[in-house]
Motif scaffolding. Structure first.
Motif, PDB file in Angstrom:
ATOM      1  N   ASN A 177       0.852  -1.175   0.000  1.00 48.98           N
ATOM      2  CA  ASN A 177       0.000   0.000   0.000  1.00 48.98           C
ATOM      3  C   ASN A 177       0.893   1.233   0.000  1.00 48.98           C
ATOM      4  O   ASN A 177       0.782   2.094   0.856  1.00 48.98           O
ATOM      5  N   ALA A 178       1.777   1.291  -0.995  1.00 48.35           N
ATOM      6  CA  ALA A 178       2.841   2.289  -1.002  1.00 48.35           C
ATOM      7  C   ALA A 178       2.314   3.714  -1.059  1.00 48.35           C
ATOM      8  O   ALA A 178       2.906   4.621  -0.507  1.00 48.35           O
ATOM      9  N   GLU A 179       1.185   3.942  -1.738  1.00 47.15           N
ATOM     10  CA  GLU A 179       0.704   5.290  -1.933  1.00 47.15           C
ATOM     11  C   GLU A 179      -0.337   5.718  -0.910  1.00 47.15           C
ATOM     12  O   GLU A 179      -0.757   6.865  -0.896  1.00 47.15           O
ATOM     13  N   GLY A 180      -0.786   4.836  -0.073  1.00 49.04           N
ATOM     14  CA  GLY A 180      -1.817   5.161   0.895  1.00 49.04           C
ATOM     15  C   GLY A 180      -1.314   5.029   2.317  1.00 49.04           C
ATOM     16  O   GLY A 180      -0.104   4.950   2.575  1.00 49.04           O
ATOM     17  N   PRO A 181      -2.223   5.045   3.287  1.00 46.38           N
ATOM     18  CA  PRO A 181      -1.829   4.909   4.683  1.00 46.38           C
ATOM     19  C   PRO A 181      -1.298   3.509   4.967  1.00 46.38           C
ATOM     20  O   PRO A 181      -1.609   2.561   4.240  1.00 46.38           O
ATOM     21  N   PRO A 182      -0.473   3.348   6.004  1.00 45.55           N
ATOM     22  CA  PRO A 182       0.000   2.015   6.356  1.00 45.55           C
ATOM     23  C   PRO A 182      -1.158   1.111   6.758  1.00 45.55           C
ATOM     24  O   PRO A 182      -2.195   1.591   7.243  1.00 45.55           O
ATOM     25  N   ARG A 183      -0.979  -0.153   6.540  1.00 46.62           N
ATOM     26  CA  ARG A 183      -2.012  -1.127   6.901  1.00 46.62           C
ATOM     27  C   ARG A 183      -1.690  -1.760   8.248  1.00 46.62           C
ATOM     28  O   ARG A 183      -0.597  -1.623   8.775  1.00 46.62           O
ATOM     29  N   LEU A 184      -2.678  -2.454   8.763  1.00 49.46           N
ATOM     30  CA  LEU A 184      -2.487  -3.171  10.022  1.00 49.46           C
ATOM     31  C   LEU A 184      -1.300  -4.114   9.922  1.00 49.46           C
ATOM     32  O   LEU A 184      -0.530  -4.271  10.872  1.00 49.46           O
ATOM     33  N   SER A 185      -1.121  -4.716   8.765  1.00 50.53           N
ATOM     34  CA  SER A 185      -0.027  -5.667   8.571  1.00 50.53           C
ATOM     35  C   SER A 185       1.339  -4.988   8.565  1.00 50.53           C
ATOM     36  O   SER A 185       2.367  -5.665   8.641  1.00 50.53           O
ATOM     37  N   ASP A 186       1.395  -3.646   8.477  1.00 51.07           N
ATOM     38  CA  ASP A 186       2.673  -2.927   8.483  1.00 51.07           C
ATOM     39  C   ASP A 186       3.186  -2.650   9.892  1.00 51.07           C
ATOM     40  O   ASP A 186       4.330  -2.219  10.058  1.00 51.07           O
ATOM     41  N   LEU A 187       2.358  -2.868  10.910  1.00 48.44           N
ATOM     42  CA  LEU A 187       2.788  -2.613  12.275  1.00 48.44           C
ATOM     43  C   LEU A 187       3.803  -3.669  12.719  1.00 48.44           C
ATOM     44  O   LEU A 187       3.727  -4.827  12.294  1.00 48.44           O
ATOM     45  N   PRO A 188       4.762  -3.296  13.561  1.00 46.58           N
ATOM     46  CA  PRO A 188       5.688  -4.303  14.116  1.00 46.58           C
ATOM     47  C   PRO A 188       4.897  -5.418  14.788  1.00 46.58           C
ATOM     48  O   PRO A 188       3.935  -5.157  15.524  1.00 46.58           O
ATOM     49  N   ASP A 189       5.296  -6.642  14.551  1.00 48.50           N
ATOM     50  CA  ASP A 189       4.530  -7.804  15.035  1.00 48.50           C
ATOM     51  C   ASP A 189       5.474  -8.879  15.575  1.00 48.50           C
ATOM     52  O   ASP A 189       5.565  -9.978  15.021  1.00 48.50           O
ATOM     53  N   ILE A 215      -4.205   2.107   9.083  1.00 52.34           N
ATOM     54  CA  ILE A 215      -3.850   2.765  10.329  1.00 52.34           C
ATOM     55  C   ILE A 215      -4.131   4.268  10.218  1.00 52.34           C
ATOM     56  O   ILE A 215      -3.712   4.916   9.264  1.00 52.34           O
ATOM     57  N   ALA A 216      -4.865   4.807  11.187  1.00 54.44           N
ATOM     58  CA  ALA A 216      -5.119   6.241  11.284  1.00 54.44           C
ATOM     59  C   ALA A 216      -4.148   6.813  12.309  1.00 54.44           C
ATOM     60  O   ALA A 216      -4.285   6.567  13.505  1.00 54.44           O
ATOM     61  N   ALA A 217      -3.152   7.528  11.854  1.00 54.13           N
ATOM     62  CA  ALA A 217      -2.083   8.005  12.738  1.00 54.13           C
ATOM     63  C   ALA A 217      -2.530   9.192  13.566  1.00 54.13           C
ATOM     64  O   ALA A 217      -2.978  10.205  13.013  1.00 54.13           O
ATOM     65  N   PRO A 218      -2.430   9.115  14.891  1.00 54.34           N
ATOM     66  CA  PRO A 218      -2.680  10.299  15.725  1.00 54.34           C
ATOM     67  C   PRO A 218      -1.716  11.420  15.351  1.00 54.34           C
ATOM     68  O   PRO A 218      -0.649  11.185  14.776  1.00 54.34           O
TER      69      PRO A 218
END
Length: 407
Positions: free
Chosen positions: A241-253, A272-275
């Motif tokens: 999802n290079a051009e949009g917001p990060p996805r849930l799968s992009d979070l450290p896991d 992900i909606a970034a604060p």
């Protein structure tokens, strides 16, 4: 020692002279701590003590909010230091998620929680007197508002034996060398596009989808496709999802918990909606970066608003004693956070503000900085209270944007 007051145009503290070399942190703290809506002794003059807090339909939940004279959510800012190692911090990698029983419902309620400490009073050689006083006044103000709300509500009850348990705005460490109070700042919801299993039973197909998949061959396939929001031929699959917001799968896991729940509930499209958390240059710090770009001891300026959840008494016969009378949970909600020192026009704004104050001109009520301000263990008092209210997150107006979205 006399202190600065941006409302009456009085002079800065004795050590505020521009002739004395000041660090970038000192200058940033000074400017931020003497401009609205920084907390001072007069902050609550615009916050009525009657009918506060109160429900706000525009916020979309059943919580109560502190409002100002205009009926708008009361917001304020103060400087503090981050404590990412604190007992009540939930800034990653799994934020406020429970240790067990992870499902799509828990992901939908996921928030970050930052534990902060007021500036050390003894650190006058590092911080300006105005910043120390602003930081100290913030926790004093929270104490006052908490006490007023408790007194007003308990006055309606027959005796102290029926008082609900209250979880105040602050947390405390009562023992040892680190005896202190801290404040927990709760972000808005972090994850978007989480499908609702109770409503996603059949996807909505378009004319061009006819004959292109086997979605409607069985209820199970139809529900999987509807939950995933993917193509009619089946559920969505992982992708970039290079051009949009990060996805849930992009979070450290590190424990593979996200991977498991994403696969089980087809959450590939969750974003992900970034604060609104910014570094000193004004760049957004995303949730996936909190543990690499933030550290304990960082000095931040935070802007917040307040809410109260009233939890009804439990009807279970074997419920714990503390649940028999219900509870009240006071929350400090994070509107924005900015790492200091602020590298954008710091020297210019400091010199300009000092000149204004020294010339007895009234300081502007607008913030100096034109840029947007910027442990995963379960804790019983930090559970999500939206189960009682069904709210989906803050709905402050454009001037109170809680989160940063991506175009």
């Amino acid at each position: 020692m006399p202190t600065s007051n941006s409302e009456d145009g009085s002079c800065p503290s004795r050590e505020s002279s521009p002739d004395t070399a000041k660090t970038p942190l000192w200058m940033s703290l000074y400017v931020q701590s003497v401009t609205a809506p920084a907390v001072n002794g007069d902050t609550l003059t615009s916050v009525p003590s009657v009918n506060n807090p109160r429900p706000l339909r525009v916020m979309g939940d059943n919580a109560e909010y502190w409002v100002n004279d205009a009926g708008e959510p009361f917001t304020f800012k103060f400087p503090a230091t981050l404590d990412l190692e604190g007992q009540f911090d939930r800034s990653g990698p799994y934020f406020n998620l429970p240790r067990t029983g992870l499902d799509a419902g828990a992901i939908k309620k996921m928030r970050a929680q930052f534990e902060v400490r007021p500036l050390e009073i003894q650190a006058r050689d590092i911080y300006p007197e105005e910043a120390i006083k602003c930081s100290s006044s913030a926790i004093d103000m929270l104490n006052v508002l908490h006490g007023e709300a408790e007194e007003a509500r308990n006055a309606l009850l027959p005796s102290s034996a029926s008082y609900p348990r209250d979880v105040p705005f602050w947390r405390r460490y009562p023992h040892g060398e680190n005896e202190r109070f801290s404040i927990v700042l709760t972000s808005d919801l972090l994850v978007r596009n989480v499908p609702d299993p109770s409503r996603s039973s059949v996807p909505r197909l378009r004319r061009c989808d006819i004959g292109k998949g086997d979605t409607m061959q069985s209820p199970s396939k139809a529900k999987a496709a509807a939950m995933a929001g993917g193509p009619p031929g089946g559920s969505a699959s992982p992708g970039t999802n290079a051009e949009g917001p990060p996805r849930l799968s992009d979070l450290p896991d590190p424990l593979g918990r996200y991977a498991a729940v994403i696969s089980q509930y087809s959450l590939w499209e969750c974003t992900i909606a970034a604060p609104n958390i910014r570094d000193g240059r004004g760049a957004l710090i995303g949730p996936q970066e909190y543990r690499t770009k933030l550290k304990t001891g960082d000095v931040v300026m935070v802007e917040c608003y307040l809410k109260l959840w009233s939890i009804a008494p439990s009807r279970r016969e074997n419920c714990p004693p503390e649940e028999k009378n219900g509870s009240r949970r006071y929350q400090v909600m994070l509107k924005s956070m900015k790492l200091l020192p602020d590298e954008g026009g710091r020297q210019t704004t400091f010199s300009s503000y000092f000149s204004d104050v020294k010339g007895k001109r009234k300081a502007t009520d607008e913030p100096i900085d034109a840029q947007p301000s910027k442990r995963s263990a379960h804790y019983e008092d930090d559970e999500d209270d939206e189960t009682q209210g069904g709210g989906s997150g803050s709905r402050l107006g454009d001037g109170h944007a809680m989160q940063v979205t991506y175009d």
